[in-house]
Design a protein around this motif. Structure first.
Motif, PDB file in Angstrom:
ATOM      1  N   MET A   1       5.156  13.778   4.403  1.00  0.00           N
ATOM      2  CA  MET A   1       4.303  15.478   4.129  1.00  0.00           C
ATOM      3  C   MET A   1       3.303  15.063   3.241  1.00  0.00           C
ATOM      4  O   MET A   1       3.612  15.079   1.893  1.00  0.00           O
ATOM      5  N   LEU A   2       2.014  15.187   3.632  1.00  0.00           N
ATOM      6  CA  LEU A   2       0.652  15.098   2.748  1.00  0.00           C
ATOM      7  C   LEU A   2      -0.024  16.329   2.842  1.00  0.00           C
ATOM      8  O   LEU A   2      -0.017  16.870   3.982  1.00  0.00           O
TER       9      LEU A   2
ATOM     10  N   ASP B   1      -3.188   8.898  -2.836  1.00  0.00           N
ATOM     11  CA  ASP B   1      -2.516  10.159  -2.895  1.00  0.00           C
ATOM     12  C   ASP B   1      -2.934  11.043  -1.961  1.00  0.00           C
ATOM     13  O   ASP B   1      -2.360  12.348  -1.719  1.00  0.00           O
ATOM     14  N   ARG B   2      -3.832  10.605  -1.218  1.00  0.00           N
ATOM     15  CA  ARG B   2      -4.356  11.596   0.027  1.00  0.00           C
ATOM     16  C   ARG B   2      -4.411  10.756   1.275  1.00  0.00           C
ATOM     17  O   ARG B   2      -4.903   9.564   1.423  1.00  0.00           O
ATOM     18  N   ALA B   3      -4.184  11.369   2.360  1.00  0.00           N
ATOM     19  CA  ALA B   3      -4.546  10.684   3.623  1.00  0.00           C
ATOM     20  C   ALA B   3      -5.705  10.301   4.219  1.00  0.00           C
ATOM     21  O   ALA B   3      -5.833   9.236   4.582  1.00  0.00           O
TER      22      ALA B   3
ATOM     23  N   ILE C   1       5.501  10.512  -8.741  1.00  0.00           N
ATOM     24  CA  ILE C   1       6.201   9.409  -7.570  1.00  0.00           C
ATOM     25  C   ILE C   1       5.451   8.180  -7.382  1.00  0.00           C
ATOM     26  O   ILE C   1       5.932   7.039  -7.549  1.00  0.00           O
ATOM     27  N   GLY C   2       4.284   8.478  -7.222  1.00  0.00           N
ATOM     28  CA  GLY C   2       3.342   7.281  -6.924  1.00  0.00           C
ATOM     29  C   GLY C   2       3.235   6.477  -8.250  1.00  0.00           C
ATOM     30  O   GLY C   2       3.165   5.206  -7.984  1.00  0.00           O
ATOM     31  N   GLU C   3       2.852   7.216  -9.377  1.00  0.00           N
ATOM     32  CA  GLU C   3       2.966   6.084 -10.676  1.00  0.00           C
ATOM     33  C   GLU C   3       4.120   5.355 -10.799  1.00  0.00           C
ATOM     34  O   GLU C   3       4.349   4.317 -11.143  1.00  0.00           O
ATOM     35  N   LEU C   4       5.395   5.961 -10.323  1.00  0.00           N
ATOM     36  CA  LEU C   4       6.698   5.465 -10.816  1.00  0.00           C
ATOM     37  C   LEU C   4       6.485   4.109  -9.670  1.00  0.00           C
ATOM     38  O   LEU C   4       7.195   3.114  -9.975  1.00  0.00           O
TER      39      LEU C   4
ATOM     40  N   VAL D   1       0.797  -1.176   0.046  1.00  0.00           N
ATOM     41  CA  VAL D   1      -0.012  -0.048  -0.012  1.00  0.00           C
ATOM     42  C   VAL D   1       1.073   1.297  -0.166  1.00  0.00           C
ATOM     43  O   VAL D   1       1.651   1.300   0.969  1.00  0.00           O
ATOM     44  N   VAL D   2       0.819   2.036  -1.033  1.00  0.00           N
ATOM     45  CA  VAL D   2       1.574   3.182  -1.194  1.00  0.00           C
ATOM     46  C   VAL D   2       0.690   4.467  -0.742  1.00  0.00           C
ATOM     47  O   VAL D   2      -0.420   4.729  -1.606  1.00  0.00           O
ATOM     48  N   LEU D   3       1.085   5.278   0.054  1.00  0.00           N
ATOM     49  CA  LEU D   3       0.526   6.506   0.236  1.00  0.00           C
ATOM     50  C   LEU D   3       1.421   7.804  -0.158  1.00  0.00           C
ATOM     51  O   LEU D   3       2.589   7.821   0.489  1.00  0.00           O
TER      52      LEU D   3
END
Length: 121
Positions: free
Chosen positions: A59-60, A37-39, A18-21, A10-12
């Protein structure tokens, strides 16, 4: 990485590129990826998520990956699931949430993947 059962990470990460990478790199290793992409949406689904590893940006725009790490540690279901924190702001990191590791941005892809593979073994 040849794993008998497919692992889930699980990626946050709020930075879309960066998320797509990360999603691409992990999928290439036959790892299932759940990307947030959000908390807020992450926390909304936290109870239903199954993960073999959490990769949390600190940092979100709508939260704090460090606080989410602490919440995951307090839940019985996720208290022993490996967590890697990612941030460009290394000097602000205290590891009171007992994450297994920290990856500084910008990161080297090989270094990141080595961290991930170690945690999934």
């Amino acid at each position: 990485m040849n794993m008998s059962t497919k692992k889930t990470v699980v990626v946050l990460e709020d930075d879309v590129a960066i998320g797509e990478l990360l999603e691409y790199l992990l999928t290439e290793e036959n790892i299932e990826v759940k990307l947030f992409d959000r908390a807020v949406p992450f926390e909304r689904e936290m109870e239903q998520l199954h993960a073999d590893l959490y990769l949390l940006d600190i940092m979100l725009p709508d939260g704090d990956g460090y606080e989410i790490c602490c919440k995951l540690r307090k839940r019985e279901k996720t208290s022993h699931t490996p967590i890697l924190l990612i941030s460009a702001h290394f000097e602000n990191i205290q590891n009171g949430c007992n994450a297994e590791g920290f990856i500084k941005k910008p990161f080297h892809i090989d270094e990141l993947m080595n961290h991930v593979k170690r945690q999934l073994q």
